[in-house]
Design an enzyme around this catalytic site. Structure first.
Site, PDB file in Angstrom:
ATOM      1  N   ASP A 143      18.573   6.459 -10.392  1.00 44.95           N
ATOM      2  CA  ASP A 143      17.012   6.605 -10.395  1.00 44.95           C
ATOM      3  C   ASP A 143      16.994   8.310 -10.760  1.00 44.95           C
ATOM      4  OD1 ASP A 143      14.373   6.513  -9.790  1.00 44.95           O
ATOM      5  OD2 ASP A 143      14.673   7.125  -7.606  1.00 44.95           O
ATOM      6  N   CYS A 197       9.717 -16.255 -10.222  1.00 47.79           N
ATOM      7  CA  CYS A 197       8.409 -15.975  -9.571  1.00 47.79           C
ATOM      8  C   CYS A 197       7.443 -17.147  -9.392  1.00 47.79           C
ATOM      9  CB  CYS A 197       7.767 -14.596  -9.936  1.00 47.79           C
ATOM     10  SG  CYS A 197       8.635 -13.039  -9.263  1.00 47.79           S
ATOM     11  N   CYS A 200       3.683 -17.732  -7.791  1.00 41.17           N
ATOM     12  CA  CYS A 200       3.460 -16.834  -6.828  1.00 41.17           C
ATOM     13  C   CYS A 200       2.966 -15.613  -7.090  1.00 41.17           C
ATOM     14  CB  CYS A 200       4.942 -16.655  -5.960  1.00 41.17           C
ATOM     15  SG  CYS A 200       4.677 -15.610  -4.307  1.00 41.17           S
ATOM     16  N   CYS A 203       2.895 -10.735  -3.780  1.00 42.30           N
ATOM     17  CA  CYS A 203       2.867  -9.026  -3.790  1.00 42.30           C
ATOM     18  C   CYS A 203       1.897  -8.344  -4.230  1.00 42.30           C
ATOM     19  CB  CYS A 203       4.189  -8.917  -4.636  1.00 42.30           C
ATOM     20  SG  CYS A 203       4.112  -9.174  -6.530  1.00 42.30           S
ATOM     21  N   CYS A 223      -0.456   3.433  -5.857  1.00 43.97           N
ATOM     22  CA  CYS A 223       0.778   3.133  -5.119  1.00 43.97           C
ATOM     23  C   CYS A 223       1.093   4.198  -3.866  1.00 43.97           C
ATOM     24  CB  CYS A 223       1.986   2.854  -6.006  1.00 43.97           C
ATOM     25  SG  CYS A 223       3.495   2.483  -4.951  1.00 43.97           S
ATOM     26  N   CYS A 250       6.318   2.523   0.980  1.00 50.90           N
ATOM     27  CA  CYS A 250       5.762   1.351   1.453  1.00 50.90           C
ATOM     28  C   CYS A 250       6.467   0.232   0.963  1.00 50.90           C
ATOM     29  CB  CYS A 250       4.215   1.104   0.748  1.00 50.90           C
ATOM     30  SG  CYS A 250       3.349  -0.300   1.190  1.00 50.90           S
ATOM     31  N   CYS A 257       7.401 -10.952  -0.145  1.00 56.43           N
ATOM     32  CA  CYS A 257       8.141 -11.572  -0.951  1.00 56.43           C
ATOM     33  C   CYS A 257       9.128 -12.751  -0.462  1.00 56.43           C
ATOM     34  CB  CYS A 257       9.005 -10.576  -1.874  1.00 56.43           C
ATOM     35  SG  CYS A 257       9.742 -11.477  -3.080  1.00 56.43           S
TER      36      CYS A 257
END
Length: 360
Positions: A143, A197, A200, A203, A223, A250, A257
């Site tokens: 990251d 997915c 669906c 999210c 966000c 969050c 999910c």
């Protein structure tokens, strides 16, 4: 040589598991397919104040430009659900979000800083490779720097990108960290997996601020993770009520999910909750002095935002607690104690929070 590289790839994956990674895969560096989407996201300004996203432009999608000589990327995932998380962990987390006096901190941030944990273990993996093959070119990322982690992880077969833009896997949902080892070793590559997915959109629908503006498209400016971690200034007034009691990050899109019923517990103690961050109240954390904040959160990813933004975020939660918290007097008293804080940013958000209580 090819047989040697194939054997080395198998060995690298075994070493990765020994070092605490749940899965290790290998991919090439061709991310041309991701460039149009990246450019459109940047052009739309969806990165907000994260200037470093735009500063590197398309270099994020070109690993060989970032680290010359790179021909392969070894991708790794490490599960972070605390070891003591029970089978009903998702229900417990959702219940805390509904408690206006609770301070909700993303599960991933309650323990040790993942940057340090993954970087150290990827470095150990690189050293094992060096002991096996001699000097080789590599660079470790977690990251950090302009790296398209989810794209590399998806291409390597670690999982697929969910509609919330996070990586998903059938075996472990999305409650894991990603790390990469860029290398000049021409190792055999793994195949991507198919997406699961389907139709669906849980999210997308659950996002409190509707930051997921479409499947696979996130407007970071809305966000809550961005607002509570990346944003340095004032949180937009219109978004404050939507943040609720979320203080740092969050997890809503992950909690809802269906794949996260398969989320795996961490195999190392580093991600266990510290300082009661899985059960603390807003008032309790708001009382921390700057010294307490720095001391208690030493080695935590939360410390990166600093005490000022910590108080800013908590003030928003305390303001939102005007709607339903049983201990309103204690909350107003806590806010009042910070009303003359030296930081204009803190004062602004405290004043807003007090105004919410005075409306009641």
């Amino acid at each position: 040589m090819n047989d040697n590289l194939s054997a080395l790839a198998v060995t690298i994956k075994a070493w990765g598991r020994e070092l605490g990674f749940a899965d290790v895969r290998i991919t090439d560096v061709d991310l041309a397919h991701a460039e149009p989407g990246l450019k459109a996201w940047l052009d739309a300004g969806h990165h907000g104040e994260m200037d470093y996203m735009a500063a590197h432009g398309m270099k994020r999608a070109r690993p060989a430009e970032l680290v010359p000589g790179t021909v392969r990327v070894i991708t790794a995932r490490m599960d972070y659900l605390p070891r003591d998380a029970g089978d009903e962990w998702r229900a417990r987390e959702l219940k805390r979000i509904q408690d206006p006096s609770a301070a909700v901190i993303s599960v991933y941030a309650r323990g040790r800083d993942y940057h340090k944990v993954l970087r150290a273990r990827l470095q150990q993996l690189a050293e094992r490779i060096r002991n096996e093959v001699g000097d080789f070119g590599y660079r470790v990322f977690t990251d950090s720097a302009p790296v398209l982690e989810e794209e590399l992880a998806g291409k390597s077969g670690l999982g697929w990108r969910g509609k919330h833009t996070l990586l998903l896997t059938r075996e472990a949902g999305s409650m894991f960290f990603l790390g990469e080892l860029f290398t000049d070793l021409p190792l055999p590559v793994d195949e991507p997996v198919t997406a699961h997915c389907g139709q669906c959109r849980a999210c997308i629908d659950v996002c409190p601020t509707q930051a997921i503006v479409g499947p696979y498209r996130l407007d970071a400016r809305r966000c809550i993770s961005y607002l509570t971690i990346e944003l340095k200034g004032s949180i937009p007034v219109e978004l404050r009520p939507l943040i609720g009691n979320r203080v740092y990050g969050c997890d809503d899109c992950q909690l809802i999910c269906p794949w996260n019923k398969f989320a795996q517990r961490a195999v190392i103690p580093d991600f266990d909750a510290r300082n009661g961050l899985d059960s603390a109240s807003l008032v309790e954390l708001f009382a921390w002095s700057e010294d307490e904040f720095n001391r208690k959160l030493e080695g935590s990813p939360i410390r990166r935002i600093g005490h000022e933004r910590w108080l800013r975020n908590l003030a928003v939660g305390l303001g939102n607690a005007a709607h339903g918290a049983p201990d309103s007097e204690a909350i107003v008293a806590a806010l009042g104690a910070r009303a003359d804080h030296e930081s204009a940013l803190v004062r602004e958000h405290v004043a807003w929070a007090l105004a919410q209580h005075h409306k009641q």
